[in-house]
Design an enzyme around this catalytic site. Sequence first.
Site, PDB file in Angstrom:
ATOM      1  N   SER A 296       0.812  -1.218   0.000  1.00  0.00           N
ATOM      2  CA  SER A 296       0.000   0.000   0.000  1.00  0.00           C
ATOM      3  C   SER A 296       0.848   1.272   0.000  1.00  0.00           C
ATOM      4  CB  SER A 296      -0.944  -0.054   1.215  1.00  0.00           C
ATOM      5  OG  SER A 296      -1.897   0.958   1.152  1.00  0.00           O
ATOM      6  N   ASP A 307      10.018   5.236 -10.484  1.00  0.00           N
ATOM      7  CA  ASP A 307       9.664   5.985 -11.695  1.00  0.00           C
ATOM      8  C   ASP A 307      10.570   7.190 -11.915  1.00  0.00           C
ATOM      9  OD1 ASP A 307       7.710   4.172 -12.167  1.00  0.00           O
ATOM     10  OD2 ASP A 307       6.024   5.562 -12.054  1.00  0.00           O
ATOM     11  N   LYS A 321      -0.648  -4.049  -3.361  1.00  0.00           N
ATOM     12  CA  LYS A 321      -1.938  -3.503  -2.919  1.00  0.00           C
ATOM     13  C   LYS A 321      -2.035  -2.069  -3.439  1.00  0.00           C
ATOM     14  CE  LYS A 321      -4.786  -2.615   1.188  1.00  0.00           C
ATOM     15  NZ  LYS A 321      -4.884  -1.148   1.128  1.00  0.00           N
TER      16      LYS A 321
END
Length: 395
Positions: A296, A307, A321
Amino acid sequence: MSNRVNWKKAFIQAAAVGLILCAALAVIISGIIFVNYDNMGRLTRVVHLIDKYYLNETEGADLVEGAIKGMVSSLDKYSSYQDAEENEKLMNSIQGTFGGIGVHLSTADPTKLVVMRPIKGSPAERAGLQAGDIILKIDDTDVSEISSDTAVAILRGEPGTKVSVTIYRPGTSKEFVVSMIRDNINVPTVEGQALPGHPDIALIDISSFSMQTGDELENVLKEMDIDKYNGVIIDLRYNPGGEVNAAIKVASLLVPANDGPIVHIVDNKGNIDTRRATADYINKPIVLLINEYSASASEIVSGAVKDYGAGILVGTKTYGKGVVQTVFELDGNTSVKLTTDKYLTPLKNDINKIGVEPDVKVELKEDEKATILPNEADFDSQLTKGIEALGQMIQ
């Protein structure tokens, strides 16, 4: 005489209209039940059968609560209904303080209650609980028969009260019972220190994401005087996630986002809410340690670092998740937690049920214990590889 006739006529007309409306309503209700519209007919039938035939007395409030629990639990494994007691525990968890035994638990897999780590100085640490221990019973309650939220709620309670837990330790294949006295738990979610044997490397552990975690990390960086270190290792292993805004602030400190996105949150209509950086980038070489229990909010941070290419991820693939739950307060101090959104990484990668892959894959050896904030220069395989990767970045 004429007025009397008109009055009778009006009364007859009104009665006729009323009868027609009642008949129409009866036809509509019968029709709904007959065609079982959205299964409401079946629900109505069950309520009628319980009321007429069920052996024991029932309270209407209990039936409603049971219906809500069943309805919400049918949605997905993360949505849940909290009664007043469970809701209080949930709010305390989000806020970061509560009475309990002091363990971080993985709720990523609702079928298993895994100890991520005991909190330093807590009853759980004094009782010898370890990362990876699996809680089988809390007092006489079988954990496999209740939701993880309920299990967490039972573990917590008034300081000074006693609770017994049955533990299974995979490393030794042994099962045993531990009794503890609950205490006030003020959960520090961020702790940092110089890496033993490497005074130029800062090692920071983030154990979960409460509302204070972003501010806590900012304070730890300030207290450590982070500018004097050549690089930083952030340990997100065994971090089950938590509060989204805290994750956004943590990620903001670790990536050169400027005004770029940290995470995209997508609602059930496809609307995208792009959340941008909320803190200043520390601009240091960074290694993130992740594993299959990093979930999460941990994955929001991991996804942002990956990224932006702001650091190297070392360990194993994260849990996957990629959905967000929102807590809605209800009457009677109850609440319902619903999966309302999913999130995407800054490059709009969907990691739900996929996870974030590490740049350097390293698994712990069988029976090897993770060294979380070690006091000595004796490191597990993942931390050792993280130190090696950070050294190459610093050169």
